[in-house]
Design a protein around this motif. Structure first.
Motif, PDB file in Angstrom:
ATOM      1  N   LEU A   1      30.081  26.865  86.180  1.00 25.42           N
ATOM      2  CA  LEU A   1      30.868  27.990  86.698  1.00 25.42           C
ATOM      3  C   LEU A   1      32.085  27.504  87.473  1.00 25.42           C
ATOM      4  O   LEU A   1      33.194  28.018  87.305  1.00 25.42           O
ATOM      5  N   PHE A   2      31.902  26.502  88.332  1.00 24.93           N
ATOM      6  CA  PHE A   2      33.017  25.979  89.117  1.00 24.93           C
ATOM      7  C   PHE A   2      34.030  25.235  88.237  1.00 24.93           C
ATOM      8  O   PHE A   2      35.237  25.367  88.437  1.00 24.93           O
ATOM      9  N   MET A   3      33.550  24.466  87.284  1.00 28.40           N
ATOM     10  CA  MET A   3      34.477  23.759  86.400  1.00 28.40           C
ATOM     11  C   MET A   3      35.286  24.755  85.582  1.00 28.40           C
ATOM     12  O   MET A   3      36.491  24.583  85.381  1.00 28.40           O
ATOM     13  N   ASN A   4      34.655  25.826  85.134  1.00 28.90           N
ATOM     14  CA  ASN A   4      35.361  26.867  84.413  1.00 28.90           C
ATOM     15  C   ASN A   4      36.401  27.534  85.313  1.00 28.90           C
ATOM     16  O   ASN A   4      37.522  27.809  84.880  1.00 28.90           O
ATOM     17  N   ALA A   5      36.064  27.760  86.574  1.00 31.57           N
ATOM     18  CA  ALA A   5      37.000  28.372  87.522  1.00 31.57           C
ATOM     19  C   ALA A   5      38.237  27.500  87.728  1.00 31.57           C
ATOM     20  O   ALA A   5      39.317  28.012  88.011  1.00 31.57           O
ATOM     21  N   LEU A   6      38.098  26.192  87.590  1.00 33.25           N
ATOM     22  CA  LEU A   6      39.233  25.278  87.720  1.00 33.25           C
ATOM     23  C   LEU A   6      40.022  25.128  86.417  1.00 33.25           C
ATOM     24  O   LEU A   6      41.001  24.406  86.367  1.00 33.25           O
ATOM     25  N   GLY A   7      39.565  25.800  85.375  1.00 36.53           N
ATOM     26  CA  GLY A   7      40.297  25.764  84.117  1.00 36.53           C
ATOM     27  C   GLY A   7      39.834  24.722  83.123  1.00 36.53           C
ATOM     28  O   GLY A   7      40.479  24.531  82.093  1.00 36.53           O
ATOM     29  N   HIS A   8      38.726  24.047  83.405  1.00 39.43           N
ATOM     30  CA  HIS A   8      38.201  23.084  82.436  1.00 39.43           C
ATOM     31  C   HIS A   8      37.554  23.881  81.303  1.00 39.43           C
ATOM     32  O   HIS A   8      36.694  24.714  81.526  1.00 39.43           O
TER      33      HIS A   8
ATOM     34  N   ARG B   1      23.260  35.751  93.027  1.00 34.62           N
ATOM     35  CA  ARG B   1      23.286  34.996  91.771  1.00 34.62           C
ATOM     36  C   ARG B   1      22.257  33.877  91.826  1.00 34.62           C
ATOM     37  O   ARG B   1      22.273  33.051  92.719  1.00 34.62           O
ATOM     38  N   VAL B   2      21.382  33.870  90.854  1.00 34.03           N
ATOM     39  CA  VAL B   2      20.327  32.857  90.781  1.00 34.03           C
ATOM     40  C   VAL B   2      20.633  31.947  89.596  1.00 34.03           C
ATOM     41  O   VAL B   2      20.497  32.340  88.436  1.00 34.03           O
ATOM     42  N   HIS B   3      21.134  30.737  89.930  1.00 30.45           N
ATOM     43  CA  HIS B   3      21.478  29.772  88.886  1.00 30.45           C
ATOM     44  C   HIS B   3      20.975  28.388  89.293  1.00 30.45           C
ATOM     45  O   HIS B   3      20.838  28.098  90.481  1.00 30.45           O
ATOM     46  N   THR B   4      20.771  27.553  88.315  1.00 32.19           N
ATOM     47  CA  THR B   4      20.473  26.148  88.591  1.00 32.19           C
ATOM     48  C   THR B   4      21.764  25.470  89.056  1.00 32.19           C
ATOM     49  O   THR B   4      22.868  25.988  88.840  1.00 32.19           O
ATOM     50  N   ALA B   5      21.618  24.302  89.646  1.00 31.36           N
ATOM     51  CA  ALA B   5      22.792  23.539  90.070  1.00 31.36           C
ATOM     52  C   ALA B   5      23.681  23.228  88.865  1.00 31.36           C
ATOM     53  O   ALA B   5      24.911  23.267  88.966  1.00 31.36           O
ATOM     54  N   GLU B   6      23.100  22.949  87.721  1.00 29.62           N
ATOM     55  CA  GLU B   6      23.871  22.652  86.510  1.00 29.62           C
ATOM     56  C   GLU B   6      24.723  23.844  86.091  1.00 29.62           C
ATOM     57  O   GLU B   6      25.892  23.695  85.733  1.00 29.62           O
ATOM     58  N   VAL B   7      24.157  25.045  86.146  1.00 30.06           N
ATOM     59  CA  VAL B   7      24.925  26.241  85.782  1.00 30.06           C
ATOM     60  C   VAL B   7      26.047  26.467  86.790  1.00 30.06           C
ATOM     61  O   VAL B   7      27.175  26.799  86.409  1.00 30.06           O
ATOM     62  N   TRP B   8      25.766  26.264  88.093  1.00 24.72           N
ATOM     63  CA  TRP B   8      26.815  26.401  89.105  1.00 24.72           C
ATOM     64  C   TRP B   8      27.948  25.413  88.820  1.00 24.72           C
ATOM     65  O   TRP B   8      29.123  25.742  88.948  1.00 24.72           O
ATOM     66  N   LYS B   9      27.611  24.191  88.420  1.00 26.31           N
ATOM     67  CA  LYS B   9      28.647  23.210  88.093  1.00 26.31           C
ATOM     68  C   LYS B   9      29.542  23.748  86.982  1.00 26.31           C
ATOM     69  O   LYS B   9      30.777  23.686  87.073  1.00 26.31           O
TER      70      LYS B   9
ATOM     71  N   PRO C   1      26.913  26.707  75.850  1.00 24.18           N
ATOM     72  CA  PRO C   1      28.176  26.018  76.118  1.00 24.18           C
ATOM     73  C   PRO C   1      28.030  24.504  76.019  1.00 24.18           C
ATOM     74  O   PRO C   1      26.985  23.940  76.326  1.00 24.18           O
ATOM     75  N   ILE C   2      29.103  23.868  75.590  1.00 24.50           N
ATOM     76  CA  ILE C   2      29.175  22.411  75.592  1.00 24.50           C
ATOM     77  C   ILE C   2      30.510  22.010  76.204  1.00 24.50           C
ATOM     78  O   ILE C   2      31.449  22.797  76.226  1.00 24.50           O
ATOM     79  N   GLY C   3      30.606  20.837  76.735  1.00 24.14           N
ATOM     80  CA  GLY C   3      31.882  20.331  77.194  1.00 24.14           C
ATOM     81  C   GLY C   3      32.059  20.219  78.697  1.00 24.14           C
ATOM     82  O   GLY C   3      33.069  19.705  79.147  1.00 24.14           O
ATOM     83  N   PHE C   4      31.141  20.707  79.513  1.00 27.22           N
ATOM     84  CA  PHE C   4      31.283  20.600  80.964  1.00 27.22           C
ATOM     85  C   PHE C   4      30.692  19.275  81.435  1.00 27.22           C
ATOM     86  O   PHE C   4      29.538  19.198  81.814  1.00 27.22           O
TER      87      PHE C   4
END
Length: 128
Positions: free
Chosen positions: A69-76, A59-67, A90-93
């Motif tokens: 992805l992880f926030m979404n995984a936590l249910g945010h 997976r090739v993502h910027t640090a912002e996209v990884w953030k 997307p907005i809201g992360f």
């Protein structure tokens, strides 16, 4: 005039109570958990950069996209808007809105994912 009090003991609680008793009509009081610290934020971005460089699972993502992805995984939750070019985005992360505990959960999730995928951390695992 706005003032912030961090409730760490009886003196701060007494001051907050006194200020409420002396507050003018229509004053607004907001009490909430402390938001993430600068140290937590710096650690998160270092970790996200490490994961971005490691390209786990190809997976090739910027640090912002990884953030995100992880926030979404936590249910945010996030919302999507249609951009000026008619493509959704997307907005809201916003990690700046996380409490210290939520930020700690995010950092632990990043550590777990990176550990499962052989990410070499630029900082040692030190977290509480």
């Amino acid at each position: 005039m706005s003032q912030t009090i961090i409730l760490r003991g009886d003196l701060q609680r007494a001051l907050a109570k006194r200020m409420i008793d002396q507050a003018p009509y229509d004053a607004v009081v907001k009490i909430g958990a402390a938001t993430r610290s600068t140290d937590q934020n710096n650690k998160m971005w270092a970790m996200l950069s490490d994961i971005s460089r490691a390209k786990p699972e190809g997976r090739v993502h910027t640090a912002e996209v990884w953030k995100c992805l992880f926030m979404n995984a936590l249910g945010h939750e996030t919302a999507f808007e249609v951009g000026l070019d008619n493509r959704p985005f997307p907005i809201g992360f916003q990690s700046s809105r996380l409490t210290k505990a939520q930020m700690g959960d995010l950092i632990e999730l990043i550590y777990a994912y990176g550990g499962e995928h052989g990410v070499a951390w630029s900082e040692p695992y030190e977290w509480s």
